[in-house]
Design a protein around this motif. Structure first.
Motif, PDB file in Angstrom:
ATOM      1  N   PRO A  74      -1.606  -5.499  -6.487  1.00  0.00           N
ATOM      2  CA  PRO A  74      -1.099  -3.778  -5.861  1.00  0.00           C
ATOM      3  C   PRO A  74      -2.550  -2.536  -6.417  1.00  0.00           C
ATOM      4  CG  PRO A  74       0.196  -4.527  -7.473  1.00  0.00           C
ATOM      5  CD  PRO A  74      -0.861  -5.340  -6.812  1.00  0.00           C
ATOM      6  N   TYR A  75      -2.100  -1.312  -5.329  1.00  0.00           N
ATOM      7  CA  TYR A  75      -3.519  -0.787  -5.957  1.00  0.00           C
ATOM      8  C   TYR A  75      -2.709   0.908  -5.651  1.00  0.00           C
ATOM      9  CZ  TYR A  75      -4.677  -0.162  -0.920  1.00  0.00           C
ATOM     10  OH  TYR A  75      -5.061  -1.247   0.229  1.00  0.00           O
ATOM     11  N   VAL A  76      -3.478   1.805  -5.926  1.00  0.00           N
ATOM     12  CA  VAL A  76      -2.715   3.396  -5.747  1.00  0.00           C
ATOM     13  C   VAL A  76      -3.781   4.258  -5.620  1.00  0.00           C
ATOM     14  CG1 VAL A  76      -0.335   2.892  -6.352  1.00  0.00           C
ATOM     15  CG2 VAL A  76      -2.088   4.033  -7.722  1.00  0.00           C
ATOM     16  N   GLY A  97      -1.247   0.289  -2.123  1.00  0.00           N
ATOM     17  CA  GLY A  97      -1.509  -0.925  -0.588  1.00  0.00           C
ATOM     18  C   GLY A  97      -1.317  -2.147  -1.259  1.00  0.00           C
ATOM     19  N   TYR A  98      -1.703  -3.091  -0.779  1.00  0.00           N
ATOM     20  CA  TYR A  98      -1.508  -4.676  -1.667  1.00  0.00           C
ATOM     21  C   TYR A  98      -2.778  -5.036  -0.848  1.00  0.00           C
ATOM     22  CZ  TYR A  98      -0.201  -8.535  -3.838  1.00  0.00           C
ATOM     23  OH  TYR A  98      -0.188  -9.114  -5.484  1.00  0.00           O
ATOM     24  N   SER A 157      -5.813  -6.541   4.175  1.00  0.00           N
ATOM     25  CA  SER A 157      -4.751  -5.302   3.020  1.00  0.00           C
ATOM     26  C   SER A 157      -3.783  -4.899   3.947  1.00  0.00           C
ATOM     27  CB  SER A 157      -5.550  -3.794   2.425  1.00  0.00           C
ATOM     28  OG  SER A 157      -6.816  -4.561   1.842  1.00  0.00           O
ATOM     29  N   ALA A 158      -2.371  -4.445   2.906  1.00  0.00           N
ATOM     30  CA  ALA A 158      -1.300  -3.423   4.002  1.00  0.00           C
ATOM     31  C   ALA A 158      -1.702  -2.581   3.061  1.00  0.00           C
ATOM     32  CB  ALA A 158       0.158  -4.487   3.942  1.00  0.00           C
ATOM     33  N   GLU A 159      -1.342  -1.107   3.947  1.00  0.00           N
ATOM     34  CA  GLU A 159      -1.537   0.344   3.363  1.00  0.00           C
ATOM     35  C   GLU A 159      -0.836   1.354   3.844  1.00  0.00           C
ATOM     36  OE1 GLU A 159      -5.812   1.246   1.895  1.00  0.00           O
ATOM     37  OE2 GLU A 159      -5.344   3.142   2.931  1.00  0.00           O
ATOM     38  N   VAL A 206      -3.513  -1.902   8.447  1.00  0.00           N
ATOM     39  CA  VAL A 206      -4.371  -2.928   7.615  1.00  0.00           C
ATOM     40  C   VAL A 206      -5.087  -3.360   7.321  1.00  0.00           C
ATOM     41  CG1 VAL A 206      -1.740  -3.848   8.683  1.00  0.00           C
ATOM     42  CG2 VAL A 206      -3.486  -3.898  10.221  1.00  0.00           C
ATOM     43  N   ARG A 207      -5.888  -3.697   6.857  1.00  0.00           N
ATOM     44  CA  ARG A 207      -7.421  -4.145   6.525  1.00  0.00           C
ATOM     45  C   ARG A 207      -7.804  -4.985   6.405  1.00  0.00           C
ATOM     46  NH1 ARG A 207      -9.824  -0.688   1.584  1.00  0.00           N
ATOM     47  NH2 ARG A 207      -8.552  -2.145   0.774  1.00  0.00           N
ATOM     48  N   ALA A 208      -8.812  -5.550   7.228  1.00  0.00           N
ATOM     49  CA  ALA A 208      -9.000  -6.837   6.930  1.00  0.00           C
ATOM     50  C   ALA A 208     -10.849  -7.042   6.680  1.00  0.00           C
ATOM     51  CB  ALA A 208      -9.808  -7.904   8.400  1.00  0.00           C
TER      52      ALA A 208
END
Length: 203
Positions: free
Chosen positions: A30-32, A69-70, A81-83, A115-117
């Motif tokens: 996880p991140y913020v 996100g994560y 990632s999901a954000e 989402v990120r890739a």
């Protein structure tokens, strides 16, 4: 000296072995973070709950917000990632006055889920593409033959973009990102371009 050489060599190997995974772990979990940058809204005719607001103009403004996100690493080099984020605009309202009508729209704040890739070109540098859903909360004012009206409305849309994120420490990363958003539906014309810089804390 020979007696010290082996322990020192083993210590160096352990230090290198523990440091390398730590850099990779920056992009997992996880991140913020917080972000800010430039935003340009280009509006045509916008269909709102109050009626049609015809703007036909664009405006550059500042924007800032927070994101969370994560990150997940299915392989050593790939990051998914999901954000989500909340963003606020500053001095970004647009208006147009005609002979017998006027309209004004102020995009106060917005939410996005995406989402990120990405691909790790080095252990500390992530290059990624992103896309997702956006919702903008706007204040609307319209004056036409039906009289003056004001209120708030929600507009939905989608966004695509990409960026570069760099691990500064094991827990802190910095990124630069470009986004294009289409907030038009049902005849609405609203395009937005953004360049955002952000800093994240990775748990």
């Amino acid at each position: 000296m020979k007696n010290l050489a082996l322990p020192l060599s083993l210590g160096a190997l352990i230090a290198v072995g523990t440091a390398a995974p730590a850099a990779a772990q920056t992009f997992e979990g996880p991140y913020v973070g917080a972000q800010a940058g430039w935003s340009q809204n280009r509006l045509g005719s916008v269909e709102t709950d109050l009626g049609t607001a015809t703007i036909d103009d664009s405006r550059d403004a500042a924007t800032a917000g927070i994101f969370f996100g994560y990150n997940l690493q299915p392989t050593a080099k790939v990051v998914l990632s999901a954000e989500g984020a909340v963003n606020f605009g500053f001095d970004d309202d647009l208006s147009r006055a005609q002979k017998d009508a006027s309209a004004a729209i102020n995009p106060e704040y917005g939410f996005d889920l995406g989402v990120r890739a990405g691909y790790l070109v080095t252990d500390k540098t992530l290059v990624y593409a992103r896309g997702g859903y956006e919702n903008i909360r706007t204040r609307v004012q319209i004056l036409d033959l039906e009289g003056p009206r004001s209120g708030k409305d929600n507009l939905d849309g989608w966004s695509v973009g990409g960026g570069i994120e760099r691990a500064v420490t094991d827990h802190i990363s910095a990124r630069v990102e470009y986004r294009y958003s289409d907030l038009g539906s049902g005849g609405t014309k609203w395009d937005r371009h953004q360049v955002l810089a952000g800093v994240a804390w990775n748990f």
